[in-house]
Design a protein around this motif. Structure first.
Motif, PDB file in Angstrom:
ATOM      1  N   ARG A  25       2.945  -1.519   5.194  1.00 51.02           N
ATOM      2  CA  ARG A  25       3.739  -2.708   5.527  1.00 51.02           C
ATOM      3  C   ARG A  25       5.194  -2.338   5.800  1.00 51.02           C
ATOM      4  NH1 ARG A  25       1.290  -7.487   6.717  1.00 51.02           N
ATOM      5  NH2 ARG A  25       3.124  -8.523   5.935  1.00 51.02           N
ATOM      6  N   ILE A  26       5.722  -1.360   5.062  1.00 48.60           N
ATOM      7  CA  ILE A  26       7.105  -0.929   5.271  1.00 48.60           C
ATOM      8  C   ILE A  26       7.241  -0.233   6.618  1.00 48.60           C
ATOM      9  CG2 ILE A  26       8.881   0.703   4.489  1.00 48.60           C
ATOM     10  CD1 ILE A  26       7.970   0.020   1.609  1.00 48.60           C
ATOM     11  N   VAL A  27       6.308   0.666   6.932  1.00 43.46           N
ATOM     12  CA  VAL A  27       6.437   1.498   8.129  1.00 43.46           C
ATOM     13  C   VAL A  27       5.994   0.756   9.393  1.00 43.46           C
ATOM     14  CG1 VAL A  27       5.623   3.613   9.249  1.00 43.46           C
ATOM     15  CG2 VAL A  27       6.252   3.652   6.846  1.00 43.46           C
ATOM     16  N   SER A  28       4.812   0.153   9.361  1.00 46.97           N
ATOM     17  CA  SER A  28       4.284  -0.434  10.593  1.00 46.97           C
ATOM     18  C   SER A  28       4.158  -1.946  10.564  1.00 46.97           C
ATOM     19  CB  SER A  28       2.917   0.175  10.908  1.00 46.97           C
ATOM     20  OG  SER A  28       1.969  -0.204   9.932  1.00 46.97           O
ATOM     21  N   GLY A  29       4.368  -2.564   9.434  1.00 50.97           N
ATOM     22  CA  GLY A  29       4.297  -4.011   9.351  1.00 50.97           C
ATOM     23  C   GLY A  29       2.915  -4.579   9.111  1.00 50.97           C
ATOM     24  N   GLU A  30       1.908  -3.721   8.959  1.00 53.45           N
ATOM     25  CA  GLU A  30       0.549  -4.213   8.716  1.00 53.45           C
ATOM     26  C   GLU A  30      -0.222  -3.212   7.874  1.00 53.45           C
ATOM     27  OE1 GLU A  30      -1.540  -2.536  12.769  1.00 53.45           O
ATOM     28  OE2 GLU A  30      -0.762  -4.556  12.745  1.00 53.45           O
ATOM     29  N   GLY A  31      -1.238  -3.696   7.188  1.00 51.38           N
ATOM     30  CA  GLY A  31      -2.111  -2.822   6.418  1.00 51.38           C
ATOM     31  C   GLY A  31      -3.129  -2.156   7.325  1.00 51.38           C
ATOM     32  N   VAL A  43      -2.380  10.614  -1.017  1.00 53.22           N
ATOM     33  CA  VAL A  43      -1.532  11.671  -0.445  1.00 53.22           C
ATOM     34  C   VAL A  43      -0.063  11.380  -0.738  1.00 53.22           C
ATOM     35  CG1 VAL A  43      -0.818  12.783   1.706  1.00 53.22           C
ATOM     36  CG2 VAL A  43      -3.230  12.270   1.314  1.00 53.22           C
ATOM     37  N   GLY A  44       0.316  10.118  -0.607  1.00 53.31           N
ATOM     38  CA  GLY A  44       1.698   9.733  -0.888  1.00 53.31           C
ATOM     39  C   GLY A  44       2.092   9.962  -2.335  1.00 53.31           C
ATOM     40  N   SER A  45       1.148   9.829  -3.252  1.00 56.55           N
ATOM     41  CA  SER A  45       1.444  10.089  -4.663  1.00 56.55           C
ATOM     42  C   SER A  45       1.805  11.551  -4.886  1.00 56.55           C
ATOM     43  CB  SER A  45       0.238   9.720  -5.524  1.00 56.55           C
ATOM     44  OG  SER A  45      -0.026   8.357  -5.433  1.00 56.55           O
ATOM     45  N   TYR A  46       1.064  12.433  -4.238  1.00 56.69           N
ATOM     46  CA  TYR A  46       1.381  13.856  -4.360  1.00 56.69           C
ATOM     47  C   TYR A  46       2.715  14.190  -3.700  1.00 56.69           C
ATOM     48  CZ  TYR A  46      -3.199  14.916  -6.264  1.00 56.69           C
ATOM     49  OH  TYR A  46      -4.300  14.973  -7.071  1.00 56.69           O
ATOM     50  N   VAL A  47       2.958  13.601  -2.540  1.00 54.56           N
ATOM     51  CA  VAL A  47       4.227  13.843  -1.858  1.00 54.56           C
ATOM     52  C   VAL A  47       5.385  13.266  -2.673  1.00 54.56           C
ATOM     53  CG1 VAL A  47       5.565  13.320   0.224  1.00 54.56           C
ATOM     54  CG2 VAL A  47       3.161  13.986   0.411  1.00 54.56           C
ATOM     55  N   GLY A  48       5.189  12.091  -3.265  1.00 55.52           N
ATOM     56  CA  GLY A  48       6.227  11.500  -4.109  1.00 55.52           C
ATOM     57  C   GLY A  48       6.542  12.356  -5.328  1.00 55.52           C
ATOM     58  N   ALA A  49       5.497  12.929  -5.932  1.00 56.56           N
ATOM     59  CA  ALA A  49       5.718  13.835  -7.065  1.00 56.56           C
ATOM     60  C   ALA A  49       6.471  15.078  -6.612  1.00 56.56           C
ATOM     61  CB  ALA A  49       4.386  14.219  -7.696  1.00 56.56           C
ATOM     62  N   LEU A  79       3.601   8.560   6.159  1.00 59.53           N
ATOM     63  CA  LEU A  79       3.390   7.736   7.345  1.00 59.53           C
ATOM     64  C   LEU A  79       4.449   7.987   8.411  1.00 59.53           C
ATOM     65  CD1 LEU A  79       2.307   4.354   5.761  1.00 59.53           C
ATOM     66  CD2 LEU A  79       0.917   5.892   7.140  1.00 59.53           C
ATOM     67  N   TRP A  80       5.684   8.184   8.000  1.00 66.90           N
ATOM     68  CA  TRP A  80       6.756   8.463   8.954  1.00 66.90           C
ATOM     69  C   TRP A  80       6.491   9.782   9.677  1.00 66.90           C
ATOM     70  CZ3 TRP A  80      10.594  12.276   9.263  1.00 66.90           C
ATOM     71  CH2 TRP A  80      11.587  12.040  10.199  1.00 66.90           C
ATOM     72  N   ILE A  81       6.103  10.804   8.926  1.00 68.04           N
ATOM     73  CA  ILE A  81       5.777  12.100   9.548  1.00 68.04           C
ATOM     74  C   ILE A  81       4.572  11.944  10.475  1.00 68.04           C
ATOM     75  CG2 ILE A  81       4.906  14.428   9.068  1.00 68.04           C
ATOM     76  CD1 ILE A  81       6.685  14.396   6.541  1.00 68.04           C
ATOM     77  N   TRP A  82       3.558  11.185  10.043  1.00 68.64           N
ATOM     78  CA  TRP A  82       2.375  10.957  10.874  1.00 68.64           C
ATOM     79  C   TRP A  82       2.752  10.307  12.200  1.00 68.64           C
ATOM     80  CZ3 TRP A  82      -2.594  12.449  10.493  1.00 68.64           C
ATOM     81  CH2 TRP A  82      -3.510  11.840  11.329  1.00 68.64           C
ATOM     82  N   LEU A  83       3.624   9.292  12.137  1.00 68.41           N
ATOM     83  CA  LEU A  83       4.043   8.620  13.363  1.00 68.41           C
ATOM     84  C   LEU A  83       4.864   9.529  14.263  1.00 68.41           C
ATOM     85  CD1 LEU A  83       4.928   5.023  12.121  1.00 68.41           C
ATOM     86  CD2 LEU A  83       3.002   5.727  13.543  1.00 68.41           C
TER      87      LEU A  83
END
Length: 96
Positions: A25-31, A43-49, A79-83
């Motif tokens: 929702r933050i990056v693209s505005g939709e789920g 994946v984001g949990s590991y990157v956040g850690a 998600l930003w890197i993916w985009l």
């Protein structure tokens, strides 16, 4: 014993779905759906850690809110890197 196993697997899955949904929702505005949100959340949990470790923030025993925020931050970064690497669906349509 089964109650402990179900709690051990249920909360991370639900948290991963919620983290992925918030990041989408933050990056693209939709789920993107439960499965994709779960993958992005994990994946984001590991990157956040990893980000927390890089900036020297102690996340172990830091509390649920702080860990949750770093998970969302990591998922947004993923998600930003993916985009940036693969572009969004709108960009792909405009190229054709």
């Amino acid at each position: 014993m089964l109650d402990q196993i179900s709690l051990f697997t249920t909360w991370p899955i639900l948290t991963g779905i919620i983290v992925g949904y918030i990041a989408n929702r933050i990056v693209s505005g939709e789920g993107k759906g439960c499965c994709m949100n779960l993958i992005i959340g994990i994946v984001g949990s590991y990157v956040g850690a990893f980000i927390g470790q890089m900036i020297n923030v102690q996340l172990t025993g830091a509390g649920y809110i702080k860990n949750f925020l770093f998970c969302v931050l990591g998922a947004v970064v993923v998600l930003w890197i993916w985009l940036k690497l693969f572009g969004s669906d709108d960009e792909k349509k405009s190229r054709k």
